[in-house]
Design a protein around this motif. Sequence first.
Motif, PDB file in Angstrom:
ATOM      1  N   ASN A   1       0.739  -1.332   0.132  1.00 38.32           N
ATOM      2  CA  ASN A   1      -0.060  -0.191   0.076  1.00 38.32           C
ATOM      3  C   ASN A   1       0.742   1.397  -0.341  1.00 38.32           C
ATOM      4  N   ALA A   2       1.667   1.461   0.836  1.00 34.53           N
ATOM      5  CA  ALA A   2       2.967   2.596   0.712  1.00 34.53           C
ATOM      6  C   ALA A   2       3.588   3.084  -0.794  1.00 34.53           C
ATOM      7  N   ILE A   3       4.596   1.548  -0.975  1.00 30.34           N
ATOM      8  CA  ILE A   3       4.292   1.780  -2.357  1.00 30.34           C
ATOM      9  C   ILE A   3       3.938   2.308  -3.273  1.00 30.34           C
ATOM     10  N   LEU A   4       2.520   1.440  -3.520  1.00 26.45           N
ATOM     11  CA  LEU A   4       1.904   1.878  -4.281  1.00 26.45           C
ATOM     12  C   LEU A   4       0.854   3.749  -3.601  1.00 26.45           C
ATOM     13  N   ILE A   5       0.877   3.471  -2.672  1.00 27.55           N
ATOM     14  CA  ILE A   5       0.406   5.491  -2.283  1.00 27.55           C
ATOM     15  C   ILE A   5       2.149   6.753  -2.782  1.00 27.55           C
ATOM     16  N   GLU A   6       3.132   6.279  -2.772  1.00 30.12           N
ATOM     17  CA  GLU A   6       3.893   6.794  -2.557  1.00 30.12           C
ATOM     18  C   GLU A   6       4.175   6.850  -4.510  1.00 30.12           C
ATOM     19  N   GLN A   7       4.076   5.924  -5.091  1.00 30.28           N
ATOM     20  CA  GLN A   7       3.883   6.591  -6.488  1.00 30.28           C
ATOM     21  C   GLN A   7       2.203   7.073  -7.186  1.00 30.28           C
ATOM     22  N   GLU A   8       1.060   7.697  -5.952  1.00 29.61           N
ATOM     23  CA  GLU A   8       0.700   7.400  -6.945  1.00 29.61           C
ATOM     24  C   GLU A   8       0.085   9.255  -6.054  1.00 29.61           C
ATOM     25  N   PHE A   9       0.789   9.291  -5.418  1.00 33.07           N
ATOM     26  CA  PHE A   9       0.842  11.338  -4.546  1.00 33.07           C
ATOM     27  C   PHE A   9       2.051  11.946  -4.718  1.00 33.07           C
TER      28      PHE A   9
END
Length: 307
Positions: A227-235
């Motif tokens: 989840n953290a990796i996805l959030i980093e890419q998204e935001f």
Amino acid sequence: MISISKIRTYMFCPLKLYLQYHLNDNDEKNMFINKHIKDLRIDLQDITQRNIRKVKKEMEIPEIEKKLAIQTEDYINTTFEIIEDNEEEKLKEEITKNQTENISKNDDEETKLINKQQIYEKHENELEHLREIKKDLIEETYFNIKLLAMKTKKSMITLDKNGEEISEMFFPTCMYSYLIRDISLELVGNIDKIEIINGNYIPILLRPNNPPIKGTWDSDTIEIVANAILIEQEFNTYVGAGFVDYLKLGERRLVLINQEQRKSFFRILTNINEIIDKGIIPKVKTNMKKCENCDYLEICENSKNKK
């Protein structure tokens, strides 16, 4: 694309992921139930968040509990009525399918009756399982409401404020069921909850089970990392921590994300790709507690017996 749900299955048992992906894609019923219960948990949090704003500092804990519980049981009942209606539709479809098969096979009346009884017994067992889930969810909800009522009362006394003024302490700005796709990683995930505190994006997992004695379960830690990796890419940000909310005990556990955990996540991603794309059968150690709760136990045992 690899979904976070596949990562969760892999962490439960790599062989289950193999069997699920290569032998049985018909998981619609479980997905239907799980989605509605997951959405229900989010709705219950929203209701509680609205209700806490109506709490006044002069209220005692029993009255606060009643105020926080308004509409919660109605939502639970409505959700399970939808699930049970869907089960009834599935029953009708299965009976119709069975009757057609009986005609094509030219089965006698006794065989037809036995088949029909088996279908009804299976249906009744599934309804009984749903009733147990509903009972547990109601107990869990009221347990969490009791905890929140005590915390709310204590905060109102300490800060000399009403519920509306302290609601953000318990419910910071957040996004629920946030879907993120990362094309470069070929990873997709529907994140349970993202809390935004002082400009920081914090992934939150909502888990219905109990926590371990210390920390979080390995599968939950890896999912937080994903989840953290996805959030980093998204935001376009950095995420150094997340939380797992173990709802049964109303307890939140911190996950500090380090480089080793990130490396473990990418190793798991590689293994999942090999299982899905190349059909490589993973070697696993038998864990009877997990095996007994697995939908693929019979298939898995049959596979072992053939070796």
